[in-house]
Scaffold this active site. Structure first.
Site, short mmCIF file in Angstrom:
data_model
loop_
_atom_site.label_atom_id
_atom_site.label_comp_id
_atom_site.label_asym_id
_atom_site.label_seq_id
_atom_site.Cartn_x
_atom_site.Cartn_y
_atom_site.Cartn_z
N TYR A 63 8.79 -6.04 -1.70
CA TYR A 63 9.58 -5.97 -2.94
C TYR A 63 9.47 -7.28 -3.74
O TYR A 63 9.78 -7.31 -4.91
CB TYR A 63 11.05 -5.70 -2.66
CG TYR A 63 11.36 -4.44 -1.91
CD1 TYR A 63 10.47 -3.38 -1.84
CD2 TYR A 63 12.58 -4.29 -1.27
CE1 TYR A 63 10.78 -2.22 -1.14
CE2 TYR A 63 12.90 -3.14 -0.58
CZ TYR A 63 12.00 -2.11 -0.51
OH TYR A 63 12.31 -0.97 0.17
N LYS A 88 11.91 -6.05 5.85
CA LYS A 88 10.89 -5.22 6.46
C LYS A 88 9.51 -5.88 6.34
O LYS A 88 9.19 -6.48 5.33
CB LYS A 88 10.87 -3.86 5.77
CG LYS A 88 12.18 -3.10 5.95
CD LYS A 88 12.14 -1.75 5.32
CE LYS A 88 12.79 -1.51 4.02
NZ LYS A 88 13.72 -2.30 3.38
N HIS A 121 7.90 -1.70 7.65
CA HIS A 121 8.14 -0.94 6.43
C HIS A 121 7.28 0.32 6.35
O HIS A 121 7.80 1.41 6.17
CB HIS A 121 7.89 -1.83 5.21
CG HIS A 121 8.55 -1.33 3.97
ND1 HIS A 121 8.63 -2.08 2.84
CD2 HIS A 121 9.15 -0.17 3.65
CE1 HIS A 121 9.26 -1.41 1.89
NE2 HIS A 121 9.57 -0.24 2.37
#
Length: 149
Positions: A63, A88, A121
């Site tokens: 992210y 993650k 993830h």
């Protein structure tokens, strides 16, 4: 892990946490820093989330906003043990990078000493190496820099 507690969740949706198999509790709702906040500064959003009762923050290396999440957490004044922070593992793209070194990079970006769970993830990113990656995730758990698997 969470699948084993779904009957508990549906039995009592008034509970604010879900028990994990290791005896720890996870807040059943989290504020996620992905999708809409990809590569964005989440400081103000996290501040608002904390003001509205969120204690579980879900982030990920991919992210690319772990730094701003960590800044917001530290600026909030909320004691770290009162929060549940998930991050993650993303793809291991640099030579010599492991799940352990990636976790240390996340901890540095977050400015935290530990995360609660450290998850894989996208397992497909580690095709053919998932067992190896998982073993490397267990080591930080034992060392106390992640609290749950």
């Amino acid at each position: 892990m969470l699948l084993s507690c779904l009957p508990t969740l549906f039995h009592s949706v008034t509970s604010s946490t879900i028990p994990l198999n290791d005896g720890n509790q996870v807040p059943w709702i989290a504020f996620g820093t992905g999708t809409a906040f990809y590569q964005q500064d989440v400081q103000n959003t996290v501040k608002s989330s904390l003001a509205n009762g969120f204690t579980h923050f879900d982030c990920a290396q991919m992210y690319k906003n772990e730094v701003s999440l960590g800044v917001a957490i530290r600026a909030s004044g909320v004691p770290r043990p009162s929060l549940f922070v998930t991050t993650k593992l993303g793809p291991l793209q640099q030579p010599g990078q492991t799940a352990k070194t990636a976790l240390h990079a996340s901890l540095e970006k977050l400015g935290l000493e530990y995360v609660d769970p450290y998850l894989v993830h996208v397992p497909g990113d580690h095709a053919g190496r998932l067992k190896e990656v998982w073993k490397l995730e267990i080591h930080p758990y034992v060392c106390g820099i992640t609290c749950n698997l």
